[in-house]
Design a protein around this motif. Structure first.
Motif, PDB file in Angstrom:
ATOM      1  N   LEU B 146      55.724 -74.157 102.860  1.00  0.00           N
ATOM      2  CA  LEU B 146      54.696 -73.134 103.062  1.00  0.00           C
ATOM      3  C   LEU B 146      53.577 -73.305 102.034  1.00  0.00           C
ATOM      4  N   ALA B 147      53.955 -73.647 100.800  1.00  0.00           N
ATOM      5  CA  ALA B 147      52.953 -73.879  99.754  1.00  0.00           C
ATOM      6  C   ALA B 147      52.074 -75.072 100.102  1.00  0.00           C
ATOM      7  N   SER B 148      52.699 -76.136 100.659  1.00  0.00           N
ATOM      8  CA  SER B 148      51.911 -77.327 101.001  1.00  0.00           C
ATOM      9  C   SER B 148      50.889 -77.003 102.086  1.00  0.00           C
ATOM     10  N   GLY B 149      51.235 -76.099 102.999  1.00  0.00           N
ATOM     11  CA  GLY B 149      50.264 -75.681 104.018  1.00  0.00           C
ATOM     12  C   GLY B 149      49.054 -75.013 103.386  1.00  0.00           C
ATOM     13  N   ALA B 150      49.297 -74.237 102.326  1.00  0.00           N
ATOM     14  CA  ALA B 150      48.183 -73.571 101.636  1.00  0.00           C
ATOM     15  C   ALA B 150      47.335 -74.572 100.865  1.00  0.00           C
ATOM     16  N   THR B 151      47.986 -75.495 100.136  1.00  0.00           N
ATOM     17  CA  THR B 151      47.212 -76.427  99.311  1.00  0.00           C
ATOM     18  C   THR B 151      46.401 -77.397 100.167  1.00  0.00           C
ATOM     19  N   VAL B 152      46.924 -77.757 101.345  1.00  0.00           N
ATOM     20  CA  VAL B 152      46.179 -78.696 102.183  1.00  0.00           C
ATOM     21  C   VAL B 152      44.956 -78.000 102.786  1.00  0.00           C
ATOM     22  N   THR B 153      45.084 -76.694 103.049  1.00  0.00           N
ATOM     23  CA  THR B 153      43.922 -75.941 103.541  1.00  0.00           C
ATOM     24  C   THR B 153      42.865 -75.836 102.447  1.00  0.00           C
ATOM     25  N   TYR B 154      43.336 -75.605 101.212  1.00  0.00           N
ATOM     26  CA  TYR B 154      42.445 -75.575 100.043  1.00  0.00           C
ATOM     27  C   TYR B 154      41.665 -76.884  99.941  1.00  0.00           C
ATOM     28  N   SER B 155      42.389 -78.007 100.076  1.00  0.00           N
ATOM     29  CA  SER B 155      41.755 -79.323  99.992  1.00  0.00           C
ATOM     30  C   SER B 155      40.768 -79.535 101.133  1.00  0.00           C
ATOM     31  N   HIS B 156      41.154 -79.140 102.339  1.00  0.00           N
ATOM     32  CA  HIS B 156      40.304 -79.350 103.511  1.00  0.00           C
ATOM     33  C   HIS B 156      39.000 -78.570 103.393  1.00  0.00           C
ATOM     34  N   HIS B 157      39.110 -77.315 102.965  1.00  0.00           N
ATOM     35  CA  HIS B 157      37.897 -76.502 102.832  1.00  0.00           C
ATOM     36  C   HIS B 157      37.003 -77.039 101.721  1.00  0.00           C
ATOM     37  N   ALA B 158      37.613 -77.536 100.643  1.00  0.00           N
ATOM     38  CA  ALA B 158      36.822 -78.141  99.572  1.00  0.00           C
ATOM     39  C   ALA B 158      36.080 -79.371 100.096  1.00  0.00           C
ATOM     40  N   LEU B 159      36.751 -80.154 100.945  1.00  0.00           N
ATOM     41  CA  LEU B 159      36.113 -81.348 101.523  1.00  0.00           C
ATOM     42  C   LEU B 159      34.909 -80.946 102.374  1.00  0.00           C
ATOM     43  N   ILE B 160      35.095 -79.920 103.205  1.00  0.00           N
ATOM     44  CA  ILE B 160      34.007 -79.473 104.085  1.00  0.00           C
ATOM     45  C   ILE B 160      32.833 -78.953 103.252  1.00  0.00           C
ATOM     46  N   GLU B 161      33.137 -78.293 102.135  1.00  0.00           N
ATOM     47  CA  GLU B 161      32.073 -77.761 101.283  1.00  0.00           C
ATOM     48  C   GLU B 161      31.485 -78.819 100.355  1.00  0.00           C
ATOM     49  N   GLY B 162      32.066 -80.015 100.345  1.00  0.00           N
ATOM     50  CA  GLY B 162      31.530 -81.083  99.508  1.00  0.00           C
ATOM     51  C   GLY B 162      31.991 -81.027  98.074  1.00  0.00           C
ATOM     52  N   ASN B 163      33.115 -80.363  97.817  1.00  0.00           N
ATOM     53  CA  ASN B 163      33.651 -80.280  96.460  1.00  0.00           C
ATOM     54  C   ASN B 163      34.736 -81.349  96.283  1.00  0.00           C
ATOM     55  N   ARG B 164      34.322 -82.506  95.785  1.00  0.00           N
ATOM     56  CA  ARG B 164      35.205 -83.667  95.712  1.00  0.00           C
ATOM     57  C   ARG B 164      36.410 -83.434  94.796  1.00  0.00           C
ATOM     58  N   LYS B 165      36.165 -82.827  93.642  1.00  0.00           N
ATOM     59  CA  LYS B 165      37.227 -82.629  92.673  1.00  0.00           C
ATOM     60  C   LYS B 165      38.356 -81.780  93.276  1.00  0.00           C
ATOM     61  N   ASN B 166      37.987 -80.656  93.878  1.00  0.00           N
ATOM     62  CA  ASN B 166      39.002 -79.770  94.436  1.00  0.00           C
ATOM     63  C   ASN B 166      39.662 -80.358  95.679  1.00  0.00           C
ATOM     64  N   ALA B 167      38.885 -81.100  96.467  1.00  0.00           N
ATOM     65  CA  ALA B 167      39.453 -81.723  97.663  1.00  0.00           C
ATOM     66  C   ALA B 167      40.539 -82.715  97.264  1.00  0.00           C
ATOM     67  N   LEU B 168      40.246 -83.525  96.235  1.00  0.00           N
ATOM     68  CA  LEU B 168      41.223 -84.513  95.761  1.00  0.00           C
ATOM     69  C   LEU B 168      42.426 -83.830  95.128  1.00  0.00           C
ATOM     70  N   LEU B 169      42.141 -82.787  94.346  1.00  0.00           N
ATOM     71  CA  LEU B 169      43.223 -82.081  93.653  1.00  0.00           C
ATOM     72  C   LEU B 169      44.171 -81.428  94.660  1.00  0.00           C
ATOM     73  N   GLY B 170      43.622 -80.738  95.644  1.00  0.00           N
ATOM     74  CA  GLY B 170      44.450 -80.076  96.660  1.00  0.00           C
ATOM     75  C   GLY B 170      45.304 -81.068  97.421  1.00  0.00           C
ATOM     76  N   LEU B 171      44.712 -82.226  97.726  1.00  0.00           N
ATOM     77  CA  LEU B 171      45.456 -83.247  98.464  1.00  0.00           C
ATOM     78  C   LEU B 171      46.548 -83.850  97.589  1.00  0.00           C
ATOM     79  N   LEU B 172      46.251 -84.047  96.294  1.00  0.00           N
ATOM     80  CA  LEU B 172      47.249 -84.591  95.373  1.00  0.00           C
ATOM     81  C   LEU B 172      48.440 -83.641  95.260  1.00  0.00           C
ATOM     82  N   ILE B 173      48.164 -82.348  95.107  1.00  0.00           N
ATOM     83  CA  ILE B 173      49.250 -81.368  95.000  1.00  0.00           C
ATOM     84  C   ILE B 173      50.069 -81.350  96.285  1.00  0.00           C
ATOM     85  N   THR B 174      49.375 -81.379  97.431  1.00  0.00           N
ATOM     86  CA  THR B 174      50.069 -81.385  98.726  1.00  0.00           C
ATOM     87  C   THR B 174      51.019 -82.571  98.820  1.00  0.00           C
TER      88      THR B 174
END
Lengths: 158, 269
Positions: B146-174
């Motif tokens: 369930l946590a991985s579902g949240a972190t991957v959404t965090y990463s995806h939204h960061a990617l759409i918003e153009g926030n590279r650091k958070n997109a990479l971080l969310g994907l790494l945690i996932t």
């Protein structure tokens, strides 16, 4: 990373003429820069359809990153132009020999699926208007005439 | 744009793929894998060498195939909107077929669990089976997923918003959460008091949760590829079909896990 060479191949300007030694020095020192097209009107061959790429440390946008046909489509969308002709066949009226339905083509023929007027009046009939001959539907009699808009590439259309 | 210029580019938006050796290579690798697995499991082959060979050929040829797809999509620009729609639809159909595979395994489970045979002692779990309890590792695994579902959404939204650091971080945690999940499953399997060949309980339990386990291993591979592509600026803020399909895959496996947890770890224990 291995696939980078694909884009290098695209990006390398082709030297078409051989040069004497001294003039080739001049040529090599003057760097020819292929300009990325910013709008559809600036597109001049596939080399101009390579994006500038992402800025360091940022997520690229499509406008920065897209290449090739994807970029052509994107540049069109930005100007409200559909670069791919996916419109349905004009079925607002029945084409006649005097006033046929005009079908544009970049080749010397095009396949047309006639369903009559209004659309879906009959099952689809596949027709092939060519540069030499109009096509006439054998179900409803609608006439289709080819309007060649392409440029003869001299390869016999193959 | 002039007709002259337009005639230099493909008229239709679809991607006519070039001849490629990879489909037939992957097909034969999969055939080898299926045959060597079946023959090994049924004792016709005494060692795992053929399985490893088939796995190697499968990995190598599919890696080269996906390398070509990345070249076509990211470097050559063959993936227009129409092509992306097709790939997306293809993946969704694949996911539907996955759900149906799991549906058949759930059917097999309920077939045995809902009317336990007299040879099982008339109870489920069968007499003598020490089932894994729902409050043990499976509960932790549910939380992790369930946590991985949240972190991957965090990463995806960061990617759409153009926030590279958070997109990479969310994907790494996932990715790490899924690695931990797989590790926990491995620990659970190696410590379980029953095996896949102990009888019907082991068979349906490991077929269901084991297939999910294998999918999670594949998900790690997909997440790692996405991380690599994100780092290398392949994924743009609006064109990242590979990432979107990976996210769909993760969520579907999440939901399947919830059903597995509820039925095989909780209801059936």
């Amino acid at each position: 990373m291995l696939s980078l060479r694909q884009s290098f191949r695209l990006a390398t300007p082709v030297v078409r003429s051989s040069r004497a030694f001294n003039t080739s020095r001049v040529f090599l020192q003057s760097k020819s820069v292929v300009k990325t097209a910013q709008s559809l009107s600036e597109v001049n061959g596939p080399e101009t359809l390579i994006g500038p790429g992402a800025k360091e440390g940022e997520i690229p946008t499509d406008l920065e990153q897209a290449t090739g046909l994807e970029r052509l489509e994107l540049l069109g969308k930005l100007e409200g132009i559909e670069v791919f002709d996916l419109k349905p066949l004009d079925s607002s009226r029945k084409g006649t020999m005097q006033d046929p339905i005009i079908v544009e083509s970049y080749d010397d023929y095009r396949y047309v699926g006639c369903t009559g007027s209004p659309a879906d009046s009959h099952t689809v009939m596949w027709l092939k208007p060519t540069v030499n001959q109009v096509a006439r539907c054998w179900e409803c009699g609608s006439v289709y005439k080819l309007k060649p808009v392409g440029v003869d590439t001299g390869d016999g259309h193959h | 744009m002039t007709h002259l210029e337009r005639s230099k580019h493909q008229q239709f938006p679809f991607h006519m793929v070039a001849p490629s050796p990879w489909p037939i290579m992957v097909s034969f690798a999969l055939l080898s894998l299926a045959l060597s697995l079946a023959l090994t499991m049924h004792g016709y082959i005494g060692d795992m060498n053929l399985v490893y060979l088939a796995l190697f050929v499968l990995t190598a040829s599919s890696t080269l195939w996906f390398r070509d797809i990345i070249a076509e999509a990211t470097y050559l620009g063959d993936h227009t909107i129409a092509v992306r729609k097709g790939i997306n639809l293809g993946f969704l159909l694949f996911v539907v077929s996955e759900v149906l595979i799991f549906a058949s395994l759930f059917w097999a489970y309920f077939h045995s669990a809902m009317s336990p045979d007299v040879t099982l002692g008339g109870v489920w779990p069968p007499v003598g089976i020490e089932a894994v309890q729902p409050t043990e590792l499976p509960l932790l695994n549910t939380i992790i997923l369930l946590a991985s579902g949240a972190t991957v959404t965090y990463s995806h939204h960061a990617l759409i918003e153009g926030n590279r650091k958070n997109a990479l971080l969310g994907l790494l945690i996932t990715t790490w959460l899924i690695i931990i999940f797989v590790t926990c499953q491995y620990i659970e399997y190696t410590n379980a008091a029953f095996t896949i060949s102990d009888g019907i309980y082991g068979s349906v339990f490991y077929a269901g949760t084991g297939l999910h386990f294998l999918h999670m291993v594949m998900l790690i591979v997909m997440l790692v590829i996405n991380y690599w592509r994100m780092r290398n600026y392949h994924l743009t803020s609006s064109h990242h079909v590979g990432y979107e399909t990976t996210i769909v895959y993760l969520h579907v496996l999440d939901i399947i896990w919830l059903f597995l947890y509820i039925t095989m770890y909780w209801w059936g224990v």
